[in-house]
Design an enzyme around this catalytic site. Sequence first.
Site, short mmCIF file in Angstrom:
data_model
loop_
_atom_site.label_atom_id
_atom_site.label_comp_id
_atom_site.label_asym_id
_atom_site.label_seq_id
_atom_site.Cartn_x
_atom_site.Cartn_y
_atom_site.Cartn_z
N LYS A 24 0.85 -1.20 0.00
CA LYS A 24 0.00 0.00 0.00
C LYS A 24 0.87 1.24 0.00
O LYS A 24 1.79 1.34 0.83
CB LYS A 24 -0.89 0.01 1.25
N GLU A 37 -12.90 -2.72 10.69
CA GLU A 37 -13.74 -2.96 9.51
C GLU A 37 -15.20 -2.97 9.94
O GLU A 37 -15.54 -3.57 10.95
CB GLU A 37 -13.36 -4.29 8.87
N ASP A 73 -5.50 -13.37 11.38
CA ASP A 73 -5.93 -12.80 10.11
C ASP A 73 -5.24 -11.47 9.82
O ASP A 73 -4.78 -11.25 8.70
CB ASP A 73 -7.46 -12.63 10.12
N HIS A 101 -0.47 -7.68 9.18
CA HIS A 101 -0.61 -6.28 8.77
C HIS A 101 -0.30 -5.30 9.91
O HIS A 101 0.43 -4.33 9.73
CB HIS A 101 -2.01 -6.00 8.24
C1 BG6 Z 1 -6.80 -9.57 4.72
C2 BG6 Z 1 -7.69 -10.26 5.70
O1 BG6 Z 1 -5.48 -10.01 4.84
O2 BG6 Z 1 -6.81 -8.17 4.96
C3 BG6 Z 1 -9.10 -9.71 5.63
O3 BG6 Z 1 -7.70 -11.65 5.47
C4 BG6 Z 1 -9.09 -8.21 5.77
O4 BG6 Z 1 -9.94 -10.29 6.61
C5 BG6 Z 1 -8.08 -7.58 4.82
O5 BG6 Z 1 -10.40 -7.74 5.51
C6 BG6 Z 1 -7.93 -6.09 5.06
O6 BG6 Z 1 -7.20 -5.55 4.00
P1 BG6 Z 1 -7.51 -4.10 3.45
O7 BG6 Z 1 -6.51 -3.87 2.39
O8 BG6 Z 1 -8.92 -4.13 2.94
O9 BG6 Z 1 -7.38 -3.19 4.64
#
Ligand code: BG6
Length: 447
Positions: free
Chosen positions: A172, A206, A225, A230
Amino acid sequence: MDERADAVVLFGVTGDLAAKKLIPALYELTRRGRLDLPVFGVARSAWDHEHLVRTVRKAVVEAVDVVDEAAFDALAARMTMISGGYDDARTYARLSEALEHTARPLFYLAIPPAVFTDVVGGLKDSGLARRGRVIVEKPFGHDLASAQALAVTLRGAFDPERTFRIDHYLGKEAVEGIAALRFGNRLLEPIWSREHIDNVQITLAEQFGTQGRAGFYDRSGAVRDVLQNHVLQVAALLAMESPAKADELHALRRMRPLTPGSTVFGQYAGYRDEPGVAAGSTTETFVASTLRIDTRRWAGVPFHLRAGKHLAETATEVVVTLRPSAYANATPNLLRLRLGRNDGIGLMLNVKEPGRASRTRPLPLDVDFGAALGRRQEAYERLIDDALDGRQDRFASEETIREEWRIVAPVLDGHQPILPYERGTWGPETPGTLPAGGWHAVGAAGR
Ligand code: BG6
């Protein structure tokens, strides 16, 4: 640097990730003239070419406002479907035949963990792995031991330099931009430490739920997850000493394992009724925890992390709270890094309140990257382009993943109570737990 790849093979072409992210990325790359290679879709479903093209079309239509027909036709014309079992040698024989005239195919493994070993084994036994590159997707195992076993399987087939581990957050622009912001601004560099920073909050919230992936999610949960990968990756970019990749890993190495005592798990109302979720499931759909980093720069500065589904907003955001200043009634400065939707940066500064008194009022300075910089490429687009070129710098390494599992290990399958929360809230109400002064509002509410 290696030469550019000369074919793309997408294992799991019928899956959710392919439809939502990978096919739109391949289309965008085609549109920008970055992809004019044969693309093979591999899956167990017995699809013919027409079915493949129809599905690709649907994925593209859903992803973009206006389809560039010439780009779509070009991509569709280069695509071939190969249907077959992942554990069937004939699938790889057919693939070998199809790849006969290629020297450097790129294999993208967008497949469930259960078939991972079959596919890597198939590519190895057919000899395709020797000349190919491979992109692998999380989950990289479900804990430290399984991740290491997976790493051994991968190393047995693919040269580590040709193995690309996706953490799409690294692709990103706004996340990569953390380094530019920190090290490219004299204004920020000197204050970026415990001397001036009181605490850091990282939120990956989310508003939606498992989006039809409940079966997968129920075996994973919020820690596996998104927090293990992340969120920790963002923490490493905030904490590292220099923009060098080695320093990103070093920051992870200095992170203490999370402790159950400073971790809260939640589950949204109605989760257990979703198809695919085990009866009485104790999978967490929300996690909040406090991370400690043992470096001179960060000693004593808590990094509060939280992530969850069905929360009040969709926002990936860092809020850095500076230490208070002594002037009048000044409130601590807040620096916000918006990394997801509406990415940008905000800074709360104290300005003099109009009137006779020497009072201050916090006002925001805010930049919206979309408005200021225009369209940026999607993470998957950038990462696939990088892997086609053999560029490793925006990928996670085996060591990174090992460290990330080490950090979350104490809260995995632990005996953390799962607290219920209502959908559309900020997670379970847990008086007295992290962070001391509460969470800062994020997303629209924080602007
Ligand atoms: C993914 C997860 O790795 O990242 C998902 O498996 C999540 O559950 C997603 O929704 C979030 O990514 P982004 O780019 O939409 O923030």
